[in-house]
Design an enzyme around this catalytic site. Structure first.
Site, PDB file in Angstrom:
ATOM      1  N   ASP A   1     -50.825  23.443 -17.085  1.00 38.68           N
ATOM      2  CA  ASP A   1     -50.861  22.142 -18.095  1.00 38.68           C
ATOM      3  C   ASP A   1     -50.352  21.140 -17.679  1.00 38.68           C
ATOM      4  O   ASP A   1     -50.948  19.944 -18.472  1.00 38.68           O
ATOM      5  CB  ASP A   1     -49.535  22.644 -18.816  1.00 38.68           C
ATOM      6  CG  ASP A   1     -49.789  23.404 -19.775  1.00 38.68           C
ATOM      7  OD1 ASP A   1     -50.713  23.659 -20.000  1.00 38.68           O
ATOM      8  OD2 ASP A   1     -49.099  24.046 -20.271  1.00 38.68           O
TER       9      ASP A   1
ATOM     10  N   LYS B   1     -55.563  32.003 -24.508  1.00 35.25           N
ATOM     11  CA  LYS B   1     -55.670  32.442 -23.581  1.00 35.25           C
ATOM     12  C   LYS B   1     -55.610  32.998 -22.253  1.00 35.25           C
ATOM     13  O   LYS B   1     -56.389  33.187 -21.276  1.00 35.25           O
ATOM     14  CB  LYS B   1     -54.099  31.326 -23.107  1.00 35.25           C
ATOM     15  CG  LYS B   1     -54.520  29.609 -23.467  1.00 35.25           C
ATOM     16  CD  LYS B   1     -52.771  28.897 -23.166  1.00 35.25           C
ATOM     17  CE  LYS B   1     -53.313  27.039 -23.953  1.00 35.25           C
ATOM     18  NZ  LYS B   1     -51.994  26.965 -24.306  1.00 35.25           N
TER      19      LYS B   1
ATOM     20  N   GLN C   1     -45.992  28.572 -23.235  1.00 32.55           N
ATOM     21  CA  GLN C   1     -46.066  28.077 -24.486  1.00 32.55           C
ATOM     22  C   GLN C   1     -44.998  26.609 -25.097  1.00 32.55           C
ATOM     23  O   GLN C   1     -44.126  27.910 -25.282  1.00 32.55           O
ATOM     24  CB  GLN C   1     -46.618  29.232 -25.183  1.00 32.55           C
ATOM     25  CG  GLN C   1     -47.258  28.591 -26.824  1.00 32.55           C
ATOM     26  CD  GLN C   1     -49.300  27.570 -26.270  1.00 32.55           C
ATOM     27  OE1 GLN C   1     -49.117  28.391 -25.707  1.00 32.55           O
ATOM     28  NE2 GLN C   1     -48.597  26.679 -27.586  1.00 32.55           N
TER      29      GLN C   1
END
Ligand code: NDP
Length: 285
Positions: free
Chosen positions: A120, A53, A97
């Site tokens: 997200d 990422k 995460q």
């Protein structure tokens, strides 16, 4: 029959779209978008995802920050860190995460991220936005799946779409996105009585389960578009999806491979989401 949908190539196109947009946005608003990624602990798979990422963010030219916290991090400490990033005007996207160590309540953490920085798309207000048809951040994997489907040129209106799996991060949101495009959507799950009978009706089949070899040749309709979200290890330890790719590839009209299908698109759509969050925040100033 059986064209492979190249997720790696499409993800490069998406990342290049972001890379082209960053200097334009910087000129317009006087700063670059900034993504902040937090990892707690040293789970090897999570470390790979996080590294990819941050690497993708660097490729697009946006700013990024990686915050690495020890596995022993307490929930209140992580909440304080998120509050700090929520208040930081230079940060546009915050990604924590998952999974988190067991002393930390994931739901509390997701709820603490400012919805406008929730790249997200997991915050309840973004989830509500998706289901109510309001402006929101769409989760990266489902957004990537839609882009993969669109790359085939298939018209979804009136088609039968089956999503196998009903998680909050993949199955449910992708089902809603397919519904928004006027597909007739069925969601199957572990309690579905005859999975094959359901999947055989699918013009578009999305499998998001996490079981290698679950979707076999006799379970797909000839000419179906097959999207394999699953990430599993086969007997030799090789990465594979839910779909028996070799068995299905010449029966499907389009099919995604694993690796090289949905995975790279997830990261590319994260870059897109960061850009969208940036623009939205700038326009709301
Ligand atoms: P979850 O474990 O949260 O959900 C799995 C779903 O599959 C559940 O709804 C479950 O049903 C259903 N299921 C389990 N067994 C069966 C079965 N035998 N038949 C039909 N349905 C079944 O997983 P996620 O949604 O988080 O992830 C799914 C897969 O996608 C995983 O392999 C994951 O690694 C991968 N993934 C890949 C991403 C990428 O970027 N490529 C991103 C996210 C996930 P029930 O609800 O009844 O328990």
């Amino acid at each position: 029959m059986g064209t492979i949908i190249d997720g790696k190539a499409l993800s490069a196109v998406v990342k290049d779209e972001v890379r082209d947009a960053v200097p334009v946005l910087e000129k317009k608003y006087g700063r670059k978008p900034c993504l902040c990624v937090i990892i707690v602990g040293e789970d090897p798979a999570s470390q790979v995802y996080v590294r990819n990422k941050v690497k993708a963010a660097a490729y697009t030219g946006m700013d990024s920050k990686l915050i690495e916290l020890p596995v022993s991090t307490r929930e209140d400490a992580l909440l304080r860190k998120i509050a700090e990033l929520n208040a930081d005007a230079a940060v546009d996207g915050i990604l924590v995460q998952l999974p988190l160590p067991k002393q930390i309540d994931e739901e509390k953490i997701i709820d603490a991220i400012a919805p406008e920085k929730d790249v997200d798309g997991f915050h309840p207000s973004n989830v509500a936005g998706l289901w109510l048809g309001k402006k929101c951040t769409v989760p990266c994997t489902p957004a990537g799946i839609m882009r993969l489907i669109d790359s085939t040129g298939i018209e979804l209106k009136g088609k039968s779409a089956v999503v196998v799996g009903r998680s909050n991060i993949v199955g449910k949101p992708v089902a809603k996105l397919l519904l928004d495009r006027h597909a007739t959507v069925t969601i199957a799950h572990s309690r579905t009585a005859d999975l094959g009978a359901v999947t055989r009706g699918a013009d578009v089949l999305v499998s998001a389960v996490g079981k290698a070899g679950l979707i076999k040749r006799d379970m797909i309709k000839p000419g179906a578009v097959v999207i394999d979200v699953g990430m599993n290890r086969d007997a030799e330890g090789k990465l594979c999806g839910d779909v028996d790719f070799e068995g299905c590839k010449d029966k499907a009209s389009w099919i995604t491979p694993v690796p090289g299908g949905v995975g790279p698109m997830t990261i590319a759509m994260l870059m897109k989401n960061t850009l969208l969050c940036f623009e939205q925040r700038e326009n709301n100033k």
